[in-house]
Write a protein that holds these residues in place. Structure first.
Motif, PDB file in Angstrom:
ATOM      1  N   GLY A  44       0.879  -0.951  -0.084  1.00  0.00           N
ATOM      2  CA  GLY A  44       0.110   0.104   0.026  1.00  0.00           C
ATOM      3  C   GLY A  44       0.634   1.194  -0.018  1.00  0.00           C
ATOM      4  O   GLY A  44       2.140   1.096  -0.046  1.00  0.00           O
ATOM      5  N   ILE A  45       0.249   2.400  -0.032  1.00  0.00           N
ATOM      6  CA  ILE A  45       0.861   3.798  -0.282  1.00  0.00           C
ATOM      7  C   ILE A  45       0.521   4.654   0.806  1.00  0.00           C
ATOM      8  O   ILE A  45      -0.940   4.553   1.287  1.00  0.00           O
ATOM      9  CB  ILE A  45       0.655   4.452  -1.358  1.00  0.00           C
ATOM     10  CG1 ILE A  45       0.955   3.551  -2.808  1.00  0.00           C
ATOM     11  CG2 ILE A  45       1.331   5.773  -1.399  1.00  0.00           C
ATOM     12  CD1 ILE A  45       2.336   3.227  -2.940  1.00  0.00           C
ATOM     13  N   GLU A  46       1.495   5.231   1.539  1.00  0.00           N
ATOM     14  CA  GLU A  46       0.972   6.087   2.527  1.00  0.00           C
ATOM     15  C   GLU A  46       1.852   7.540   2.428  1.00  0.00           C
ATOM     16  O   GLU A  46       2.928   7.673   1.528  1.00  0.00           O
ATOM     17  CB  GLU A  46       1.350   5.541   3.971  1.00  0.00           C
ATOM     18  CG  GLU A  46       2.870   5.635   4.486  1.00  0.00           C
ATOM     19  CD  GLU A  46       3.098   4.526   5.575  1.00  0.00           C
ATOM     20  OE1 GLU A  46       2.211   4.396   6.365  1.00  0.00           O
ATOM     21  OE2 GLU A  46       4.162   4.339   5.870  1.00  0.00           O
ATOM     22  N   VAL A  57      10.572   4.068   0.284  1.00  0.00           N
ATOM     23  CA  VAL A  57      10.703   3.715  -1.147  1.00  0.00           C
ATOM     24  C   VAL A  57       9.327   4.418  -1.822  1.00  0.00           C
ATOM     25  O   VAL A  57       8.076   4.677  -1.161  1.00  0.00           O
ATOM     26  CB  VAL A  57      10.248   2.379  -1.515  1.00  0.00           C
ATOM     27  CG1 VAL A  57      10.200   1.868  -2.873  1.00  0.00           C
ATOM     28  CG2 VAL A  57      11.382   1.257  -0.794  1.00  0.00           C
ATOM     29  N   LEU A  58       9.800   5.004  -2.769  1.00  0.00           N
ATOM     30  CA  LEU A  58       8.805   6.190  -3.516  1.00  0.00           C
ATOM     31  C   LEU A  58       7.610   5.356  -4.103  1.00  0.00           C
ATOM     32  O   LEU A  58       7.757   4.420  -4.844  1.00  0.00           O
ATOM     33  CB  LEU A  58       9.485   7.054  -4.472  1.00  0.00           C
ATOM     34  CG  LEU A  58       8.538   8.248  -5.147  1.00  0.00           C
ATOM     35  CD1 LEU A  58       8.477   9.234  -3.850  1.00  0.00           C
ATOM     36  CD2 LEU A  58       9.643   8.914  -6.093  1.00  0.00           C
ATOM     37  N   GLY A  59       6.351   5.724  -3.665  1.00  0.00           N
ATOM     38  CA  GLY A  59       5.292   4.864  -3.977  1.00  0.00           C
ATOM     39  C   GLY A  59       4.769   5.317  -5.467  1.00  0.00           C
ATOM     40  O   GLY A  59       3.975   4.763  -6.019  1.00  0.00           O
ATOM     41  N   GLN A 201       4.360  10.622  -1.171  1.00  0.00           N
ATOM     42  CA  GLN A 201       3.884   9.192  -1.073  1.00  0.00           C
ATOM     43  C   GLN A 201       4.681   8.169  -1.107  1.00  0.00           C
ATOM     44  O   GLN A 201       5.535   8.012  -2.259  1.00  0.00           O
ATOM     45  CB  GLN A 201       2.986   9.220  -2.571  1.00  0.00           C
ATOM     46  CG  GLN A 201       1.892  10.171  -2.634  1.00  0.00           C
ATOM     47  CD  GLN A 201       0.796  10.045  -1.514  1.00  0.00           C
ATOM     48  OE1 GLN A 201       0.144   8.871  -1.359  1.00  0.00           O
ATOM     49  NE2 GLN A 201       0.530  10.952  -0.747  1.00  0.00           N
ATOM     50  N   VAL A 202       4.878   7.431  -0.145  1.00  0.00           N
ATOM     51  CA  VAL A 202       5.899   6.190  -0.075  1.00  0.00           C
ATOM     52  C   VAL A 202       5.197   4.915   0.125  1.00  0.00           C
ATOM     53  O   VAL A 202       3.861   4.809   0.552  1.00  0.00           O
ATOM     54  CB  VAL A 202       6.808   6.402   0.936  1.00  0.00           C
ATOM     55  CG1 VAL A 202       7.763   7.800   0.693  1.00  0.00           C
ATOM     56  CG2 VAL A 202       6.075   6.399   2.366  1.00  0.00           C
ATOM     57  N   ALA A 347       9.935  -7.033  -1.744  1.00  0.00           N
ATOM     58  CA  ALA A 347       8.748  -7.100  -2.529  1.00  0.00           C
ATOM     59  C   ALA A 347       7.621  -6.105  -2.049  1.00  0.00           C
ATOM     60  O   ALA A 347       6.953  -5.193  -2.447  1.00  0.00           O
ATOM     61  CB  ALA A 347       8.298  -8.224  -3.163  1.00  0.00           C
ATOM     62  N   TYR A 348       7.325  -6.504  -0.500  1.00  0.00           N
ATOM     63  CA  TYR A 348       6.250  -5.782  -0.014  1.00  0.00           C
ATOM     64  C   TYR A 348       6.605  -4.411   0.334  1.00  0.00           C
ATOM     65  O   TYR A 348       5.735  -3.291   0.326  1.00  0.00           O
ATOM     66  CB  TYR A 348       6.071  -6.579   1.314  1.00  0.00           C
ATOM     67  CG  TYR A 348       5.369  -7.693   1.280  1.00  0.00           C
ATOM     68  CD1 TYR A 348       4.901  -8.098   0.230  1.00  0.00           C
ATOM     69  CD2 TYR A 348       5.092  -8.644   2.459  1.00  0.00           C
ATOM     70  CE1 TYR A 348       4.018  -9.521   0.183  1.00  0.00           C
ATOM     71  CE2 TYR A 348       4.468  -9.741   2.383  1.00  0.00           C
ATOM     72  CZ  TYR A 348       3.727 -10.265   1.504  1.00  0.00           C
ATOM     73  OH  TYR A 348       3.313 -11.329   1.445  1.00  0.00           O
ATOM     74  N   ALA A 349       7.953  -4.127   0.449  1.00  0.00           N
ATOM     75  CA  ALA A 349       8.320  -2.718   0.690  1.00  0.00           C
ATOM     76  C   ALA A 349       8.598  -2.097  -0.485  1.00  0.00           C
ATOM     77  O   ALA A 349       8.732  -0.763  -0.331  1.00  0.00           O
ATOM     78  CB  ALA A 349       9.473  -2.679   1.548  1.00  0.00           C
TER      79      ALA A 349
END
Length: 653
Positions: A44-46, A57-59, A201-202, A347-349
């Motif tokens: 997801g992105i936050e 990590v840039l989302g 957004q990361v 991968a999740y990150a």
């Protein structure tokens, strides 16, 4: 139909029985089974403030909404001019033009244009005025005032655009400056700030629950009972999770209680991933795999992988969430973590798969491997005369320090049983690049050498120290693989230490003397108050008296064999690799006596019967005697403060 009841004796026998893995699969098969049930993509992105975006990590892609710079600006202090007015200017025949009277500094909007024959004073970073197309550096100008008439003399010509940054030349409005998936370092954060971004957004960090299991596991900081161990795995794994962009959630130690473990696992499943440490084997008391076996959708997908270290790993998935039971031994846990868990966390990150560098090296010694299992062998790399040598770390899967001292690992195919000395191997580096050491020391361990190395580090020297025994150190020096070999090898015929081993290519740097002797527990009548000869005779007469030996190739082992002659008492085959290991075995009652140095005997509260003072010296290839780090080491041996420190440790110089 009611199942027949089992008697209590049968239950007890079953509880103590070691069961086997149902199916041991290859590494590739285990990986495929595990990932088949996972979605390897960001969770997801936050949105986070720019100040909290470091190492995130840039989302999503970032598009510039402004030009950078946002205006034409000067790159130097000087005068803004029209370039045509400077043509032909020299120091002997400068061009003279009139100043506008305006002085431009950063943040000031020009009020006057620059017409032909005019110049405006301008500071670095200030906005270029209308009409100007270049800036003359201040050192190439001179401001004159004659009879109230001010002029600027220019001694060097400039071309149009010289010393000017035009709007949008760095970043243009509408340009994609950063892309999704990039790791935000200080450099990327600077770019974001330059275009006015305050929030980023990361990718959301995956929350990884970490559980340690076992009655013998004690949190760091607590008293350590005999038979217990500190929980190093949780700390190692937690730090590794954070390094990979995850958020470790430490849930503490769960005792060997199946219900308590089941409850802890149920709570842990509220996170994105669950890692358990220990209890993955199928032995008595190993409960983790039993609790995991009750997970559904799909549950355990692999239990037992043809790896060394790491065979007992258990991989499971519960409703899309990974649940991994890592082996309890630290090296096994770390290897299997990086093999199976790390790619999932990355991968999740939102991070791409890791790419590690591989270097070619030569094995300096023969290595045996077990057929049927892919083996990962941790090695330390040292630069020889013509190429790298890969020294096996050799501490086993229970070692905590193996990973921290290793430079990389080699992969031994499951069908390979032997790698001969001199074999060429590919070493996969653990870090992104190999950091060369200033000083390589290979040989025998000593707490005095620890003190010397610690002082060198504080002085800015980067050492690599590998403890392979005195004989291994001597061979490394002969092959040109080390700068210094730490040795205490006695010539069995003459009793002289170290000097008989020298060749034309090797030099001896005298170190210090340390007393070797028999160590035993206080009050043991077989040893207390006796001479060394009488103590050994008493030990040999008692079949219940157990010794602990040293490894073949060590200087202490030569002394032990000389002491025992043809006798081989109980415990002779137990070969430890350090004086501390000997002292610990005697202190804990696993052995009754052994040979170690008096410094270590005092540390462990043991009695000591002197045997022989040995020479702990340093052998240096003559070609390396004048290398800066070797000179620093030699000087340190003569340093009064260091000599006082060594004397305080019980050594004689």
């Amino acid at each position: 139909m009611t199942a027949p009841r089992r008697d209590a004796g049968a239950s007890a026998r079953d509880d103590g029985r070691q069961t086997q893995f149902l199916t041991v699969v290859t590494r590739d098969e285990a990986t495929e089974r595990f990932r088949r049930h996972l979605r390897l993509e960001p969770l997801g992105i936050e949105t986070v403030p720019l100040g909290a975006a470091l190492d995130r990590v840039l989302g999503e892609d970032v598009v510039a909404g402004v030009d950078v710079p946002g205006f034409d600006r000067s790159n130097v202090d000087g005068f803004a001019v029209q370039a045509a007015d400077t043509f032909g200017a020299t120091e002997e025949a400068p061009r003279s033009i009139a100043p506008t009277g305006e002085v431009l500094t950063p943040g000031v909007v020009p009020a006057r244009p620059v017409a032909p024959g005019q110049a405006t004073a301008i500071a670095t970073g200030a906005m270029l005025p209308r009409g100007a197309d270049a800036v003359v550096m201040v050192e190439h100008t001179e401001l004159l005032d004659e009879d109230g008439q001010r002029s600027v003399e220019i001694a060097r010509p400039v071309s149009a655009g010289e010393n000017v940054s035009y709007a949008g030349t760095d970043i243009a409005r509408g340009e994609t400056v950063l892309r999704a998936g990039q790791l935000l370092t200080s450099r990327e954060i600077g770019v974001l700030a330059a275009i006015g971004v305050a929030e980023v957004q990361v990718c959301r960090r995956p929350k990884v629950a970490i559980l340690s299991t076992g009655d013998e596991i004690v949190p760091p900081g607590s008293p350590l009972p005999l038979g217990a161990i500190y929980d190093s795995n949780a700390a190692i794994i937690g730090a590794a999770v954070a390094e990979l962009g995850g958020e470790p959630v430490q849930l503490g130690v769960v005792p060997d209680d199946e219900r308590a473990l089941a409850d802890a696992l149920a709570k842990a499943l509220h996170h994105d991933m669950v890692l358990l440490s220990g209890g993955t084997s199928k032995g008595a008391g190993d409960l983790s795999y039993r609790v995991a076996s009750r997970l559904g959708e799909p549950g355990i997908v692999a239990h037992g992988v043809a790896l060394k270290p790491g065979k007992p790993i258990c991989l499971a998935v519960s409703r899309g969430k990974p649940v991994v039971i890592l082996p309890g031994f630290p090296t096994s846990a770390i290897f299997t973590f990086h093999e199976f868990v790390a790619p999932v966390i990355r991968a999740y990150a939102g991070l791409p798969p890791e790419r590690r560098q591989t270097v070619a090296a030569t094995l300096p010694m023969r290595v045996n491997s077990e057929r049927g299992r892919t083996e990962y062998l941790l090695v330390g790399l040292v630069q020889g005369d013509d190429r790298l040598s890969a020294y096996p770390m050799g501490k086993g899967s229970g070692s905590v320090t193996t990973f921290s001292g290793a430079d990389g690992f080699i992969t031994i195919d499951q069908h390979t049983e032997i790698l001969d000395a001199g074999a060429e191997v590919a070493v996969q580096l653990l870090a992104q690049r190999l950091e060369p050491a200033d000083l390589v020391i290979i040989g025998s361990h000593c707490v005095g050498l620890d003190a010397l190395v610690g002082r060198l580090i504080r002085e800015g020297v980067r050492p690599k120290v590998m403890y392979v025994g005195s004989t291994g150190g001597l061979k490394a020096a002969l092959r040109g693989e080390c700068d210094i070999a730490s040795v205490h090898l006695m010539d069995p015929e003459t009793g002289e230490y170290n000097r008989p081993l020298l060749t034309e290519a090797l030099a001896l740097v005298p170190g210090y003397r340390r007393m070797q002797g028999i160590v035993h527990r206080e009050g043991d009548a077989r040893f207390a108050g006796r001479s060394a000869e009488a103590a050994v005779a008493a030990a040999l007469q008692d079949p219940a008296c157990v010794m602990v030996n040293r490894n073949a190739g060590s200087g202490t082992r030569i002394l032990v064999d000389r002491l025992l002659g043809a006798h081989r008492p109980p415990g002779y085959g137990v070969q430890t690799k350090s004086h501390n290991a000997v002292a610990a075995a005697v202190r804990q009652g696993r052995a009754d006596w052994g040979v170690a140095i008096d410094t270590v005997a005092r540390q462990y509260g043991l009695e000591f019967i002197p045997l022989q003072e040995e020479h702990y010296d340093f052998i240096v290839p003559k070609a390396r005697m004048e290398q800066p780090a070797v000179r620093a080491f030699r000087a340190l041996l003569e340093d009064p403060g260091m000599r006082e420190r060594l004397a305080g440790l019980g050594f004689r110089l």
